[in-house]
Write a protein that holds these residues in place. Structure first.
Motif, mmCIF file in Angstrom:
data_model
loop_
_atom_site.group_PDB
_atom_site.id
_atom_site.type_symbol
_atom_site.label_atom_id
_atom_site.label_comp_id
_atom_site.label_asym_id
_atom_site.label_seq_id
_atom_site.Cartn_x
_atom_site.Cartn_y
_atom_site.Cartn_z
ATOM 1 N N MET A 1 0.841 -1.197 0.000
ATOM 2 C CA MET A 1 0.000 0.000 0.000
ATOM 3 C C MET A 1 0.872 1.241 0.000
ATOM 4 O O MET A 1 1.869 1.296 0.699
ATOM 5 C CB MET A 1 -0.910 0.001 1.227
ATOM 6 N N ARG A 2 0.461 2.200 -0.809
ATOM 7 C CA ARG A 2 1.219 3.449 -0.876
ATOM 8 C C ARG A 2 0.391 4.535 -0.186
ATOM 9 O O ARG A 2 -0.613 4.992 -0.722
ATOM 10 C CB ARG A 2 1.465 3.795 -2.350
ATOM 11 N N ILE A 3 0.796 4.904 1.010
ATOM 12 C CA ILE A 3 0.073 5.887 1.801
ATOM 13 C C ILE A 3 1.026 7.043 2.075
ATOM 14 O O ILE A 3 2.054 6.848 2.727
ATOM 15 C CB ILE A 3 -0.396 5.282 3.158
ATOM 16 N N GLU A 4 0.700 8.230 1.578
ATOM 17 C CA GLU A 4 1.646 9.336 1.698
ATOM 18 C C GLU A 4 0.953 10.673 1.920
ATOM 19 O O GLU A 4 -0.158 10.889 1.432
ATOM 20 C CB GLU A 4 2.475 9.461 0.401
ATOM 21 N N ILE A 5 1.650 11.545 2.628
ATOM 22 C CA ILE A 5 1.299 12.962 2.659
ATOM 23 C C ILE A 5 2.464 13.692 2.017
ATOM 24 O O ILE A 5 3.617 13.504 2.430
ATOM 25 C CB ILE A 5 1.061 13.439 4.101
ATOM 26 N N VAL A 6 2.174 14.490 0.994
ATOM 27 C CA VAL A 6 3.249 15.095 0.202
ATOM 28 C C VAL A 6 3.080 16.612 0.160
ATOM 29 O O VAL A 6 2.008 17.137 0.471
ATOM 30 C CB VAL A 6 3.277 14.522 -1.234
ATOM 31 N N ASP A 7 4.155 17.293 -0.252
ATOM 32 C CA ASP A 7 4.140 18.755 -0.327
ATOM 33 C C ASP A 7 4.295 19.256 -1.755
ATOM 34 O O ASP A 7 4.456 20.447 -1.981
ATOM 35 C CB ASP A 7 5.269 19.326 0.546
#
Lengths: 146, 83
Positions: A1-7
């Motif tokens: 699973m690809r779970i991310e918070i990005v800017d």
């Protein structure tokens, strides 16, 4: 699973491609983008902020729950923070599975639940001022009353 | 005991900052902290009636007892959008 918070910018095509595997027959994608108005008031841009560590943990928990609840094979869930221009992707969800039905259901459940429970807020910057967007009420189980 | 309180979204504006350190009585609850904090915020704020609270990044209820060093986050309704 690809779970991310990005800017920075979310590469929708790359996320979609990355979630696919040979056993899948469907990928359902929700691409949440910045709209140019709120109830007719012209929006210049949005600024998203989060309780970052908790938001990431909550997103991971939602993805896990989606896999269990709907029996889908894989989930990608990515949210962007900071200043976003009109038309840019703020949140991207991709759900992959052998058959399409559960991918629609899981995708819908993920965005609706994320919007109620994951601690991320947006400030809307209009031509004539800025306000924090009215959020959705928390589910009763999470709300506190004093 | 001391706890760190984090403010998000519109609460940052109400409290004019994103965090503070509070000295509380031993065994103080989340509800007690909210009643204390309310004095420092606008009582007329609608958001104050629709909060959730996380302690050490987990949602908790008003009866949750706080401990030394806890990170308490006051969370206004999240970003939403019309389904």
């Amino acid at each position: 699973m690809r779970i991310e918070i990005v800017d920075s910018v979310i590469d929708t095509a790359a996320v979609m491609a990355g979630v696919k595997a040979g056993a899948d027959g469907a990928v359902c994608c929700f691409d949440g983008i910045v709209r140019n108005n709120t109830r007719g008031r012209e929006t210049l841009y949005l600024v998203y902020e989060a309780y970052r560590e908790m938001a990431l943990e909550q997103m991971q928990a939602l993805a896990n729950e989606a896999v269990t609840k709907f029996g889908v094979r894989d989930v990608a869930l990515i949210h962007r923070l900071g200043k976003l221009e009109i038309g840019e992707t703020s949140v991207l969800i991709a759900v992959a599975s052998a058959h399409r039905g559960v991918t629609f259901e899981a995708c819908r459940w993920l965005i609706d639940t994320l919007k109620k429970t994951v601690p991320i807020w947006k400030k809307e910057h209009f031509i004539d001022g800025a306000v924090w967007a009215d959020g959705e009420p928390f589910p009763e189980a999470l709300r506190v009353e004093v | 005991m001391r706890v760190t309180v984090l403010y998000f979204g519109v609460l940052k504006d109400l409290f004019t900052g994103d965090r503070s350190t509070l000295e509380l009585a031993e065994g103080e609850t989340v509800g007690g902290l909210l009643r204390l904090s309310e004095k420092n915020a606008s009582k007329h704020s609608v958001v104050w009636r629709a909060l959730a609270v996380a302690v050490n990044r987990e949602y908790v209820g008003v009866d949750h007892a706080l401990q030394e060093g806890d990170e308490v986050a006051l969370l206004p309704p999240v970003s939403g959008g019309t389904a």
